[in-house]
Motif scaffolding. Structure first.
Motif: not given
Ligand code: NI
Length: 393
Positions: A88-90, A97, A99-101, A103, A367
């Motif tokens: 999950r990108e942070e 991203s 798209r959830e989850g 990256m 992330s």
């Protein structure tokens, strides 16, 4: 001879285009073996530029593009990988991203953008193409068996004399190139263990064949293999990274599954570890009366850079007049570019993208991973200079 400034000029022209591609890939990451839209996007760019390609090479998403010159010369290939990671990108980047989850936390967005930049440049300055240039867009680098093997089987290296690839690196400052001749990246294999017992009440472990304690003992036994059974002058890592089992705090589970990775530089060390892990698990099981299933999976071979081609990378960096080329240390990380280098000569090098001011300091697969986008220029200039060096221009 083409000068460093001339090549830099070409790369500057391509920078904003590469940045746009990179940000598009970054916003729309896809997991290994699922690079459908990524592949379609690359194909659309190639089509727009009139670059001939073959799609569906070695799998639905693999692409091999080719540019042929008027004059004879060698067949030189360049490769980029296409897949993202289940992270999950942070970063809070404006082009994070969508798209959830998922990256692009390993910079493969960079690799594709730089390779497209190279294809576009050589298509535009076709008079510099001698022989054939091959552009390999490879799916699934991150997850074994990887895409390289099936793309090779499908013929992506047919007629190719030499191959080059690059990977961004946040350990190297932007403006630096890293390369190492010989064994540079480790072979990566994996192991999976199921431990089975009768299961039972947490209050009565003596009746349950305790899978939990077996697993704990097995992990500790496995951790002794490298320190106690392997010559300290050999390189090896074993990490148990997965443990699954148990649903309640007071029930001893009937089954616990473990999974882990093995990194080595020599096949014989890997084979030794394969057998020793089973012995370590067996010993733990015999202590607690449990049973096991053991599976070892061969992954990527050790990546070994060829002597002449490593020198070409160094020479290419020198020719840019911009980028300092540094000799880097071997790493226990794996990379399926190794499979190409098993077949034909070539080299895999690092492009520095570390930049404190831009917060590009986190490692790959993190992330918060970010990379200095000037790395796109560096990668393209290096690719171009490698090509010019290989074709004597
Ligand atoms: Ni990578």
């Amino acid at each position: 001879m083409v000068t460093g400034n001339q090549v830099r000029g070409w790369a500057e022209q391509k920078f904003s285009g590469m940045q746009e591609y990179r940000r598009h890939f970054h916003e729309n990451p896809e997991l290994s073996f699922q690079e459908k839209e990524t592949s379609a996007y690359i194909q659309a760019v190639l089509e727009r530029r009139g670059i001939l390609f073959e799609a569906g090479v070695g799998g639905p998403w693999g692409i091999v593009a080719r540019i042929k010159g008027e004059e004879p010369g060698p067949c030189i290939a360049f490769r980029a990988d296409m897949d993202a990671l289940g992270i999950r990108e942070e970063t809070n980047l404006p082009f994070s991203s969508r798209r959830e989850g998922v990256m692009h936390a390993c910079g493969h967005d960079f690799h594709m953008a730089a390779l497209l930049g190279l294809a576009e440049t050589l298509q535009e300055y076709r008079e510099f193409v001698k022989g054939t240039v091959v552009f390999i867009f490879q799916f699934a680098e991150e997850i074994p068996p990887g895409g390289a093997g099936s793309m090779i089987e499908a013929g992506c290296l047919d007629g190719v004399d030499r191959i080059y690839g690059a990977h961004v690196d946040t350990q190297l400052p932007a403006g630096e190139i890293g390369v190492l001749e010989g064994p540079y990246m480790a072979a990566s294999d994996s192991f999976f263990v199921d431990i089975k017992g009768g299961g039972g009440h947490g209050s009565c472990p003596y009746e349950a064949q305790d899978t939990m304690t077996t697993a704990a003992t097995a992990i500790l036994n496995i951790n002794q293999i490298v320190s106690r059974l392997i010559d300290p002058l050999e390189s090896a890592v074993i990490s148990t990274c997965q443990i699954h089992g148990g649903v309640s705090y007071n029930v001893i589970p009937a089954k616990i599954s473990l999974g882990g990775t093995i990194r080595t530089y020599k096949r014989e060390t890997a084979d030794f570890i394969r057998d020793e892990i089973e012995r370590a698990v067996k010993a733990a099981c015999s202590m607690y009366g449990t049973q096991y299933n053991y599976r070892f999976e061969r992954g990527y071979p050790c990546l070994c850079n060829w002597e002449r081609e490593t020198a070409v990378v160094k020479r290419a960096a020198e020719r840019t007049g911009q980028y300092h080329c540094r000799e880097i240390r071997p790493t226990m990380v794996g990379e399926d570019f190794a499979r190409y280098l098993e077949r034909i000569p070539g080299a895999f090098f690092r492009v520095g993208v570390r930049n404190q001011e831009k917060d590009a300091i986190y490692p790959l697969h993190h992330s918060h991973f970010q990379a200095d986008e000037t790395g796109l220029m560096a990668a393209l200039e290096l690719f171009l200079q490698i090509y010019l060096t290989e074709t004597g221009q």
